[in-house]
Write a protein that holds these residues in place. Structure first.
Motif, mmCIF file in Angstrom:
data_model
loop_
_atom_site.group_PDB
_atom_site.id
_atom_site.type_symbol
_atom_site.label_atom_id
_atom_site.label_comp_id
_atom_site.label_asym_id
_atom_site.label_seq_id
_atom_site.Cartn_x
_atom_site.Cartn_y
_atom_site.Cartn_z
ATOM 1 N N LYS A 1 0.830 -1.211 0.000
ATOM 2 C CA LYS A 1 0.000 0.000 0.000
ATOM 3 C C LYS A 1 0.866 1.264 0.000
ATOM 4 N N THR A 2 2.096 1.162 0.496
ATOM 5 C CA THR A 2 2.988 2.330 0.515
ATOM 6 C C THR A 2 3.312 2.790 -0.894
ATOM 7 N N SER A 14 -4.000 -3.334 0.869
ATOM 8 C CA SER A 14 -5.020 -2.651 1.656
ATOM 9 C C SER A 14 -6.331 -2.488 0.897
ATOM 10 N N THR A 15 -6.334 -2.858 -0.389
ATOM 11 C CA THR A 15 -7.572 -2.803 -1.185
ATOM 12 C C THR A 15 -7.570 -3.976 -2.159
ATOM 13 N N GLU A 45 -5.574 -3.208 -5.314
ATOM 14 C CA GLU A 45 -4.157 -3.586 -5.256
ATOM 15 C C GLU A 45 -3.998 -5.076 -5.541
ATOM 16 N N ALA A 104 -5.338 -7.108 4.078
ATOM 17 C CA ALA A 104 -5.229 -6.891 5.526
ATOM 18 C C ALA A 104 -6.185 -5.825 6.058
ATOM 19 N N VAL A 105 -7.380 -5.791 5.531
ATOM 20 C CA VAL A 105 -8.430 -4.897 6.034
ATOM 21 C C VAL A 105 -9.666 -5.770 6.237
#
Lengths: 378, 378
Positions: B43-44, B65-66, B69, B84-85
């Motif tokens: 995500k970075t 994170s989405t 991605e 990871a959400v």
């Protein structure tokens, strides 16, 4: 199947079209009453459909913050464009290209050094740029103060160098720090009188100054008279936001942009619901932090747009938002907002929140959604 | 003509490749020493080239994170992906689609309600999801605390419902609030022990728990031992930023991401240079505001990357940054940084600054630039 608020993926940037149209009509009516042209700043939306609605409402020309915006809007038939950021010498080639393709692009300077760079490039390339001089009427950022010697110096550099002196422009950005009608009216008058004074000094020196351009959303809406001004610029009024609500130029019910979000978890004992709108969706803008009411990362509304008073996005990580009640924790929050519940969040700052999304979902009164693209990057 | 730092348009998001490679090597070496797998959080960067460099450096799998991605990285050959959400029910269809196309996608839950939604959807569609349980080891956001009854309850809902219990994961995000080695080491141990304890409780109940996943950049770098942990996740370490500098896990010279900017004006009497990087480029992230050293919107460096100590981006509007010296104004600033001067700004928060750009410019030691795309939106 057409998307609806119940089916579209979240987070999504919603535009409530009826509110947007009302905001456009309100500003345009005010400008008509004050007898000035209105040139909206399209940096807020970066969206063709929104700018077309502004034009259909009576706007004349647009203001942009990047040459990419100029490119994109020009490609869609907007030809009268003011690039309202001080001209960097390396962008003169691009500006000239746009002009030679038929774009009436005005550019900006606020100093002798940059004015000389414009003249030098223009002369070397046989281009007569339309140049406005940026005037500083409130000390908040860039520009030349109306009484400074530099004003005439820059004007002479441009004029003597063969450029077209388009006029003067100012932006009272410090109006964002005010929150009473009296202070806003005074700032609007300060912005107007300072810019008109600068224009007068140019004219007194025998120089032309066709355009006297002022504006910010708060001063545009609060100005009582705009004598000597030829055009007003404003951007965020088209959507409004919580910062503007705190300044006092709109209510929550005028805010046309919100983020549609889904509840994905709870920390019930803390009174938290976790939603899928973190700072990647809302932006990191905390513009209400120092205002009369701090909304955290946004005001929570039901999916139909009803404000849920006291519920705010109190925290934000990249893709997680923490939704809670101000004051005593709502320990019944898991029952109030079960997993999968859809909510809307009103943003602190519409320009910043919009920029996090590649597109808007424009919501009609019949509940249908239309996708409107927006530009990203430079 | 190839672009260079002198010719490319600004603002631009620069990645200094040698620093990025050093950061990747440092983290991977630490993970190897601690005997754990490393699953970087992409995500970075949201950038294929960066993730490939992490994989080439020894990383195994990625964290996202989405689901966008997941989609984009899967299309580029990354098959081992942890989303990871917390899982929203309306995204289960998309997650299943990815799995059926060959993506080993792990998903997350931290409550009975969402676990039941996963089971219900999985059963209705004949899909056995790999599900990790999110554990809360520091109270900063989501997850179930290791000793809570809900932990076993959720595990049984998943197991009895026919899903694959993948393990437990935690993220000690509150490590971002610390700034001493002692406190960071203690937080790393708290993160480790809490997650291992949760895993033990599952195993004691006869349930499987193959994965014990922990991590944040500060705890990953400061952990002294990771007994019982199988994998570590971290994201921002690949670029680092001023927040990480204040936490104490890097220096300014490790920060691989910066924003290339151009001076466009001055307010010489105030000691201001105006640059073309406002919050649209830097993001609104003010992460260093409450830390031991506040860098405003960023630390100013010369175009070659040398830190100009005391010069920061003290203010930011949408496309304007105000650059000034801390303490006494530098009234010689117009001569120091003339119009057209190029500078670099180190960001407060690399994840937020990167997100403002559609692409990175990856800078090699020979001065050449390569364009690396990044994803935007959901």
């Amino acid at each position: 199947m057409n998307n609806t608020l119940a089916t579209i993926d979240t987070p999504a940037a919603l535009i409530e079209r009826s509110r947007m149209q009302r905001n456009i009509a309100r500003m345009q009516q005010r400008m008509n009453e004050l007898g000035v042209r209105f040139r909206p700043h399209v940096k807020t939306s970066k969206c063709i459909a929104v700018a077309k609605a502004q034009r259909d409402g009576g706007a004349q020309g647009i203001t942009v913050s990047t040459l990419k915006e100029a490119e994109q809007f020009f490609a869609e038939g907007f030809t009268d464009i003011l690039y309202a950021v001080g001209m960097a010498p390396h962008r003169l080639q691009h500006a000239m290209d746009l002009r030679r393709r038929g774009c009436a692009l005005g550019i900006l300077t606020d100093g002798v050094e940059s004015a000389r760079a414009i003249v030098e490039f223009g002369r070397a390339n046989g281009e007569v740029f339309d140049v406005l001089i940026e005037v500083d009427t409130d000390g908040h950022r860039s520009g030349i103060r109306p009484e400074e010697d530099a004003l005439l110096e820059v004007a002479h550099v441009l004029h003597d160098g063969g450029m077209r002196l388009g006029g003067v422009m100012t932006h009272a950005g410090s109006s964002y720090e005010l929150d009473t009608p009296e202070a806003l009216r005074a700032m609007a008058e300060q912005e107007r009188s300072g810019c008109v004074r600068a224009a007068q000094r140019l004219r007194d020196a025998g120089l032309s100054c066709p355009v006297v351009s002022v504006g910010s959303t708060p001063t545009a809406l609060m100005a009582e008279a705009l004598e000597g001004v030829t055009e007003v610029r404003a951007g965020v009024y088209v959507f409004f936001d919580l910062v503007m609500r705190n300044i006092g130029v709109c209510t929550e019910d005028d805010i046309a942009l919100s983020v549609l979000t889904t509840v994905i978890g709870h920390q019930a004992d803390k009174g938290w619901a976790i939603v899928d709108s973190g700072w990647m969706a809302m932006s990191r803008d905390r513009g209400t932090q120092k205002q009369k009411r701090d909304f955290g990362y946004g005001q929570v509304c039901s999916v139909d747009g009803t404000v849920l008073d006291g519920y705010v996005l109190s925290g934000a990580n990249q893709e997680h938002g923490i939704l809670s009640r101000e004051g005593a924790p709502d320990t019944g929050i898991a029952a109030r907002f079960p997993i999968g519940t859809r909510l809307r969040i009103l943003p602190n700052h519409a320009c910043a929140t919009g920029a996090q999304f590649p597109e808007y979902q424009a919501l009609s009164e019949d509940g249908s959604l239309e996708t409107w693209g927006r530009f990203h990057g430079w």
